[in-house]
Design a protein around this motif. Structure first.
Motif, PDB file in Angstrom:
ATOM      1  N   ALA A 141       0.889  -1.202  -0.162  1.00  0.00           N
ATOM      2  CA  ALA A 141      -0.017  -0.141  -0.106  1.00  0.00           C
ATOM      3  C   ALA A 141       0.717   1.101   0.022  1.00  0.00           C
ATOM      4  N   GLN A 142       0.351   2.445  -0.740  1.00  0.00           N
ATOM      5  CA  GLN A 142       1.095   3.660  -0.789  1.00  0.00           C
ATOM      6  C   GLN A 142       0.111   4.692  -0.472  1.00  0.00           C
ATOM      7  N   GLU A 143       0.616   5.581   0.355  1.00  0.00           N
ATOM      8  CA  GLU A 143      -0.148   6.647   0.749  1.00  0.00           C
ATOM      9  C   GLU A 143       0.541   8.122   0.379  1.00  0.00           C
ATOM     10  N   LEU A 144      -0.150   8.992  -0.118  1.00  0.00           N
ATOM     11  CA  LEU A 144       0.518  10.320  -0.350  1.00  0.00           C
ATOM     12  C   LEU A 144      -0.237  11.424   0.246  1.00  0.00           C
ATOM     13  N   VAL A 145       0.241  12.226   0.990  1.00  0.00           N
ATOM     14  CA  VAL A 145      -0.455  13.257   1.911  1.00  0.00           C
ATOM     15  C   VAL A 145       0.444  14.625   1.559  1.00  0.00           C
ATOM     16  N   VAL A 146      -0.457  15.651   1.217  1.00  0.00           N
ATOM     17  CA  VAL A 146       0.080  17.023   0.864  1.00  0.00           C
ATOM     18  C   VAL A 146       0.124  17.725   2.264  1.00  0.00           C
ATOM     19  N   ALA A 147       1.064  18.448   2.663  1.00  0.00           N
ATOM     20  CA  ALA A 147       0.962  19.199   3.954  1.00  0.00           C
ATOM     21  C   ALA A 147       0.024  20.460   3.706  1.00  0.00           C
ATOM     22  N   LYS A 148      -0.589  21.004   4.812  1.00  0.00           N
ATOM     23  CA  LYS A 148      -1.520  22.118   4.413  1.00  0.00           C
ATOM     24  C   LYS A 148      -0.603  23.370   5.123  1.00  0.00           C
ATOM     25  N   GLY A 149      -0.377  24.155   4.231  1.00  0.00           N
ATOM     26  CA  GLY A 149       0.300  25.337   4.408  1.00  0.00           C
ATOM     27  C   GLY A 149       1.879  25.595   4.344  1.00  0.00           C
ATOM     28  N   ALA A 150       2.409  24.301   3.619  1.00  0.00           N
ATOM     29  CA  ALA A 150       3.804  24.185   3.384  1.00  0.00           C
ATOM     30  C   ALA A 150       3.901  23.374   1.961  1.00  0.00           C
ATOM     31  N   PRO A 151       4.895  23.655   1.286  1.00  0.00           N
ATOM     32  CA  PRO A 151       5.015  22.921  -0.075  1.00  0.00           C
ATOM     33  C   PRO A 151       5.934  21.654  -0.001  1.00  0.00           C
ATOM     34  N   VAL A 152       5.230  20.635   0.739  1.00  0.00           N
ATOM     35  CA  VAL A 152       5.631  19.350   1.294  1.00  0.00           C
ATOM     36  C   VAL A 152       4.637  18.381   0.971  1.00  0.00           C
ATOM     37  N   ALA A 153       5.249  17.172   0.489  1.00  0.00           N
ATOM     38  CA  ALA A 153       4.394  16.044   0.155  1.00  0.00           C
ATOM     39  C   ALA A 153       5.245  14.581   0.962  1.00  0.00           C
ATOM     40  N   TYR A 154       4.232  14.075   1.619  1.00  0.00           N
ATOM     41  CA  TYR A 154       4.634  12.895   2.175  1.00  0.00           C
ATOM     42  C   TYR A 154       4.065  11.583   1.633  1.00  0.00           C
ATOM     43  N   VAL A 155       5.192  10.644   1.393  1.00  0.00           N
ATOM     44  CA  VAL A 155       4.839   9.428   0.496  1.00  0.00           C
ATOM     45  C   VAL A 155       5.189   8.225   1.472  1.00  0.00           C
ATOM     46  N   SER A 156       4.453   7.382   1.847  1.00  0.00           N
ATOM     47  CA  SER A 156       4.901   5.896   2.341  1.00  0.00           C
ATOM     48  C   SER A 156       4.401   4.954   1.738  1.00  0.00           C
ATOM     49  N   TRP A 157       4.916   3.803   2.067  1.00  0.00           N
ATOM     50  CA  TRP A 157       4.729   2.412   1.601  1.00  0.00           C
ATOM     51  C   TRP A 157       4.595   1.563   2.689  1.00  0.00           C
ATOM     52  N   ARG A 158       3.947   0.513   2.767  1.00  0.00           N
ATOM     53  CA  ARG A 158       3.851  -0.674   3.620  1.00  0.00           C
ATOM     54  C   ARG A 158       3.387  -1.774   3.280  1.00  0.00           C
ATOM     55  N   LEU A 159       3.774  -3.054   3.668  1.00  0.00           N
ATOM     56  CA  LEU A 159       3.284  -4.410   3.296  1.00  0.00           C
ATOM     57  C   LEU A 159       1.885  -4.666   4.087  1.00  0.00           C
ATOM     58  N   ALA A 160       0.843  -5.117   3.526  1.00  0.00           N
ATOM     59  CA  ALA A 160      -0.382  -5.366   4.114  1.00  0.00           C
ATOM     60  C   ALA A 160      -0.162  -6.500   5.299  1.00  0.00           C
ATOM     61  N   GLU A 161       0.657  -7.363   4.897  1.00  0.00           N
ATOM     62  CA  GLU A 161       0.868  -8.286   5.987  1.00  0.00           C
ATOM     63  C   GLU A 161       2.282  -8.719   6.107  1.00  0.00           C
ATOM     64  N   PRO A 162       2.830  -8.890   7.464  1.00  0.00           N
ATOM     65  CA  PRO A 162       4.364  -9.286   7.551  1.00  0.00           C
ATOM     66  C   PRO A 162       5.146 -10.147   6.529  1.00  0.00           C
ATOM     67  N   GLN A 163       6.008  -9.990   6.194  1.00  0.00           N
ATOM     68  CA  GLN A 163       6.627 -10.595   4.863  1.00  0.00           C
ATOM     69  C   GLN A 163       7.941 -10.571   4.992  1.00  0.00           C
ATOM     70  N   GLU A 164       8.542 -11.454   4.685  1.00  0.00           N
ATOM     71  CA  GLU A 164      10.314 -11.524   4.826  1.00  0.00           C
ATOM     72  C   GLU A 164      10.939 -11.116   3.372  1.00  0.00           C
ATOM     73  N   ALA A 165      11.975 -10.506   3.367  1.00  0.00           N
ATOM     74  CA  ALA A 165      12.849 -10.450   2.185  1.00  0.00           C
ATOM     75  C   ALA A 165      11.966  -9.706   1.003  1.00  0.00           C
ATOM     76  N   VAL A 166      11.283  -8.542   1.565  1.00  0.00           N
ATOM     77  CA  VAL A 166      10.683  -7.769   0.578  1.00  0.00           C
ATOM     78  C   VAL A 166      11.446  -6.390   0.545  1.00  0.00           C
ATOM     79  N   ARG A 167      12.155  -5.801  -0.648  1.00  0.00           N
ATOM     80  CA  ARG A 167      12.688  -4.567  -0.783  1.00  0.00           C
ATOM     81  C   ARG A 167      11.930  -3.723  -1.732  1.00  0.00           C
ATOM     82  N   LEU A 168      12.091  -2.501  -1.377  1.00  0.00           N
ATOM     83  CA  LEU A 168      11.534  -1.410  -2.350  1.00  0.00           C
ATOM     84  C   LEU A 168      12.394  -0.283  -2.821  1.00  0.00           C
TER      85      LEU A 168
END
Length: 233
Positions: A103-130
């Motif tokens: 899953a990936q989320e993208l959040v834009v800050a309010k009042g600042a020129p900044v974007a936050y992007v995050s990625w995560r696994l839906a379930e724990p899993q070994e040996a996964v690289r992004l």
């Protein structure tokens, strides 16, 4: 067919992030970080997009897709999108062929020129690289960018992050992450913007990619914060 419904997240200063549900950019205004130097005017497209892929024991899987001239979609990340939602902010879920769900989320800050992007696994899993490459231009709001020898790929280490200053007179791009960064400059050439072509406008652009961010998703969420130099919290 890719889902080309559009979304836009404004920063309240004249800048924004925008794109499509499929992640395929169809306009020159689609970007992760588009900022106004003198709010709300003097807008620059700073981070146009992201090239992302995941490696698991089963192989390498793209999370992104782009349109390239004369009309080729590559790679095939859009085909793996299982869901997309704009509430409360743009969120994509990819289901890979081996069952891995990212899953990936993208959040834009309010009042600042900044974007936050995050990625995560839906379930724990070994040996996964992004791995993620940012695609930069520094173009004026209505312009298109083309490969040239003046683009500055080198990054400065500032306050625990990295800063790129592609051109004189253009706001610098600052990035912070909880991963590692590998400097590996490259040009991505010939992006095609179908909506610009439909309007009869210039429709092909080249973007610069200074390097690659890497994370081990098996250890936890990946975070990438992108903003105008000096504006990150």
């Amino acid at each position: 067919m890719p889902d080309l419904r559009e979304w836009l997240e404004a920063d309240g200063l004249g800048g924004f992030a925008s794109g499509t549900a499929s992640g395929i950019r169809t306009r020159r205004y689609h970007a992760v970080l588009l900022a106004a130097r003198r709010p709300p005017t003097e807008r620059f497209v700073l981070v146009n997009g992201l090239e992302a892929w995941v490696e698991t024991p089963s192989g390498r899987f793209a999370l992104a897709s782009h349109r390239y001239a004369p009309g080729v979609t590559h790679p095939d990340g859009a085909a793996r999108i299982a869901s997309f939602d704009v509430s409360p902010w743009p969120t994509w879920t990819w289901r890979l062929e081996d069952g891995t769900v990212v899953a990936q989320e993208l959040v834009v800050a309010k009042g600042a020129p900044v974007a936050y992007v995050s990625w995560r696994l839906a379930e724990p899993q070994e040996a996964v690289r992004l791995s993620v490459r940012q695609l930069l231009s520094g173009s004026g709001y209505h312009g298109l960018h083309h490969e040239n020898g003046a683009f500055r790929f080198d990054a400065d280490h500032v306050g625990g992050g990295l800063v790129w200053r592609p051109y004189e007179g253009v706001p610098g791009v600052e990035a912070r992450s909880n991963g590692e960064y590998l400097h590996a400059p490259d040009w991505y050439r010939g992006f095609l913007y179908d909506e610009e072509r439909a309007r009869g406008l210039d429709d092909v652009e080249d973007l610069a990619s200074p390097g690659e961010f890497r994370w081990d998703l098996s250890l936890g969420e990946a975070h990438l914060v992108l903003g105008v130099e000096g504006r990150l919290p």
